[in-house]
Design a protein around this motif. Structure first.
Motif, PDB file in Angstrom:
ATOM      1  N   SER A   1       0.865  -1.181   0.000  1.00 60.58           N
ATOM      2  CA  SER A   1       0.000   0.000   0.000  1.00 60.58           C
ATOM      3  C   SER A   1       0.904   1.234   0.000  1.00 60.58           C
ATOM      4  CB  SER A   1      -0.912  -0.047   1.226  1.00 60.58           C
ATOM      5  OG  SER A   1      -1.800   1.047   1.229  1.00 60.58           O
TER       6      SER A   1
ATOM      7  N   GLU B   1      -7.281  11.517   0.420  1.00 60.19           N
ATOM      8  CA  GLU B   1      -7.581  11.267   1.828  1.00 60.19           C
ATOM      9  C   GLU B   1      -8.981  10.690   2.021  1.00 60.19           C
ATOM     10  OE1 GLU B   1      -6.864  14.997   3.707  1.00 60.19           O
ATOM     11  OE2 GLU B   1      -4.675  14.775   3.706  1.00 60.19           O
ATOM     12  N   LYS B   2      -9.962  11.207   1.281  1.00 58.83           N
ATOM     13  CA  LYS B   2     -11.345  10.783   1.477  1.00 58.83           C
ATOM     14  C   LYS B   2     -11.690   9.501   0.715  1.00 58.83           C
ATOM     15  CE  LYS B   2     -13.291  15.346   2.538  1.00 58.83           C
ATOM     16  NZ  LYS B   2     -14.286  16.377   2.131  1.00 58.83           N
TER      17      LYS B   2
ATOM     18  N   CYS C   1      -9.231   7.406  -1.231  1.00 55.69           N
ATOM     19  CA  CYS C   1      -8.191   6.369  -1.197  1.00 55.69           C
ATOM     20  C   CYS C   1      -7.664   6.095   0.210  1.00 55.69           C
ATOM     21  CB  CYS C   1      -7.032   6.771  -2.109  1.00 55.69           C
ATOM     22  SG  CYS C   1      -7.522   7.076  -3.819  1.00 55.69           S
ATOM     23  N   LYS C   2      -8.186   6.840   1.190  1.00 56.50           N
ATOM     24  CA  LYS C   2      -7.802   6.646   2.592  1.00 56.50           C
ATOM     25  C   LYS C   2      -6.303   6.859   2.804  1.00 56.50           C
ATOM     26  CE  LYS C   2     -12.073   5.515   3.091  1.00 56.50           C
ATOM     27  NZ  LYS C   2     -13.032   6.570   3.540  1.00 56.50           N
TER      28      LYS C   2
ATOM     29  N   ASP D   1      -3.168   8.555   4.303  1.00 56.40           N
ATOM     30  CA  ASP D   1      -2.837   9.300   5.518  1.00 56.40           C
ATOM     31  C   ASP D   1      -1.327   9.282   5.664  1.00 56.40           C
ATOM     32  OD1 ASP D   1      -2.402  10.343   8.035  1.00 56.40           O
ATOM     33  OD2 ASP D   1      -4.062   9.261   8.972  1.00 56.40           O
TER      34      ASP D   1
ATOM     35  N   LYS E   1       0.125   7.424   8.551  1.00 54.76           N
ATOM     36  CA  LYS E   1      -0.143   5.999   8.731  1.00 54.76           C
ATOM     37  C   LYS E   1       0.329   5.200   7.510  1.00 54.76           C
ATOM     38  CE  LYS E   1      -4.162   6.721  11.739  1.00 54.76           C
ATOM     39  NZ  LYS E   1      -5.614   6.465  11.928  1.00 54.76           N
TER      40      LYS E   1
ATOM     41  N   THR F   1     -17.213   3.694  -2.849  1.00 50.53           N
ATOM     42  CA  THR F   1     -16.235   4.492  -3.585  1.00 50.53           C
ATOM     43  C   THR F   1     -16.914   5.401  -4.594  1.00 50.53           C
ATOM     44  OG1 THR F   1     -14.548   2.773  -3.338  1.00 50.53           O
ATOM     45  CG2 THR F   1     -14.213   4.384  -5.090  1.00 50.53           C
TER      46      THR F   1
END
Length: 333
Positions: free
Chosen positions: A221, A244-245, A247-248, A250, A253, A322
């Motif tokens: 990832s 960010e919204k 594909c998540k 961060d 992290k 999605t």
């Protein structure tokens, strides 16, 4: 009666499947001690961390990069951090996009020591954006580095590693991405190159069936590397919001490159084809993306047969979520 016949046929078919998978031979390597590992993109990121793991197992390295300065820095870092002799590390300046350049590096490294493992980690990312906003030179750079560069390197190395495999098991490790298995929004060209690497890995795996050579595809990832940090800094505001919204993504992290390198090397030794972020993601995506390619063991086959329908249902839900997120992003809400 018909129910009993159907059950008997099903069980017989399952037995044949398990027996067939059980006959598959996957090359396994006990250790990289004394083995020569050729790593493109070996001066930084995932490639550098794999190199350190090889040295930990008392192997030999050829690190390849198009930056001579980074090669010097990487060699110094490895020798200082791990206390190994500089004689165990060979560095080669080469550009994987140039066949003459990478072929020369391969030939010279083989003259130093026969190569037992090839690790293709040379790859790049570019800023995330809608495809029409990506400059043409960036498109060419992504395709020529991530896909063509991988093919060129394998093409140059195959005659030598096939010959080496007559003595013992060898392996080839290719750098894919989670984008090899699904789509990364606002990264159309990058996703295309990584889908290409997946197809190449599958085709190569079949070509090498007669040989004692395994193929492992890395599909991580977002990994904590300098390249990802630079790409993050270059994101436009709208692209960052989408990443960010949807594909998540961060930046705080990211996947640990050290843990990833350990998992890659272990998987290569076991002859596993696919390496992903973790056990859950590995199971979910492998079940969905297996296609006609056989699993590595009867146990994995049984697990995937049981999980296919639940994983497929989860994928439909994830796809719907999605799409809703993309529509919300497009509307500016």
């Amino acid at each position: 009666m018909s129910w009993g016949v159907g059950l008997a046929i099903s069980l017989g078919f399952l037995y044949l499947l398990v027996k067939s998978v059980g006959r598959n031979s996957y090359c396994k390597i006990k250790s990289f001690k004394g083995k020569h590992v050729f790593i493109t993109g070996g001066s930084s990121g995932i490639g550098l961390n794999i190199a350190k793991q090889v040295i930990n197992e008392e192997g030999f390295l050829t690190l390849v990069s198009f930056s001579e300065e980074e090669l010097k820095t990487a060699k110094a870092e490895i020798t200082k951090e791990l206390g190994c002799s500089t004689q165990r590390i060979n560095t080669m300046f080469a550009d994987v996009r140039d066949y003459t350049s990478i072929h020369r590096a391969v030939e010279e490294s083989v003259q130093w020591r026969p190569v037992d493992a090839l690790v293709c980690c040379a790859g790049i990312v570019r800023r995330s954006d809608f495809i029409e906003n990506i400059p043409a030179p960036d498109i060419e750079m992504l395709v020529s580095t991530n896909l063509i560069g991988t093919i060129y390197t394998v093409h140059a190395m195959l005659p030598f590693i096939k010959e080496r495999s007559k003595k013992h098991a060898c392996c080839i490790v290719l750098l894919g991405s989670m984008s090899s298995l699904h789509v990364l929004f606002l990264n159309s060209i990058y996703t295309t190159t990584k889908h290409g690497v997946l197809g190449f890995a599958r085709a190569l795996r079949l070509e090498l069936v007669p040989y004692n050579i395994s193929v492992t595809l890395i599909c991580p990832s977002f990994v904590r590397t300098r390249m990802v940090a630079i790409a993050s800094d270059q994101m436009a505001d709208h692209a960052r919001e989408a990443m960010e919204k949807i594909c998540k993504f961060d930046i705080n992290k990211l996947e640990d490159p050290v843990d990833l390198a350990k998992r890659i090397l272990q998987s290569a030794k076991e002859g596993r084809f696919l390496v992903t972020k973790n056990a859950f993601v590995d199971t979910f995506l492998v079940v969905l993306c297996r296609g006609a390619f056989p699993p590595e063991s009867p146990l994995i086959l049984a697990k995937e047969l049981l999980l296919y329908i639940p994983c497929r249902l989860i994928s439909l839900i994830a796809d719907a979520q999605t799409r809703r997120a993309i529509l919300k992003f497009a509307s500016g809400d």
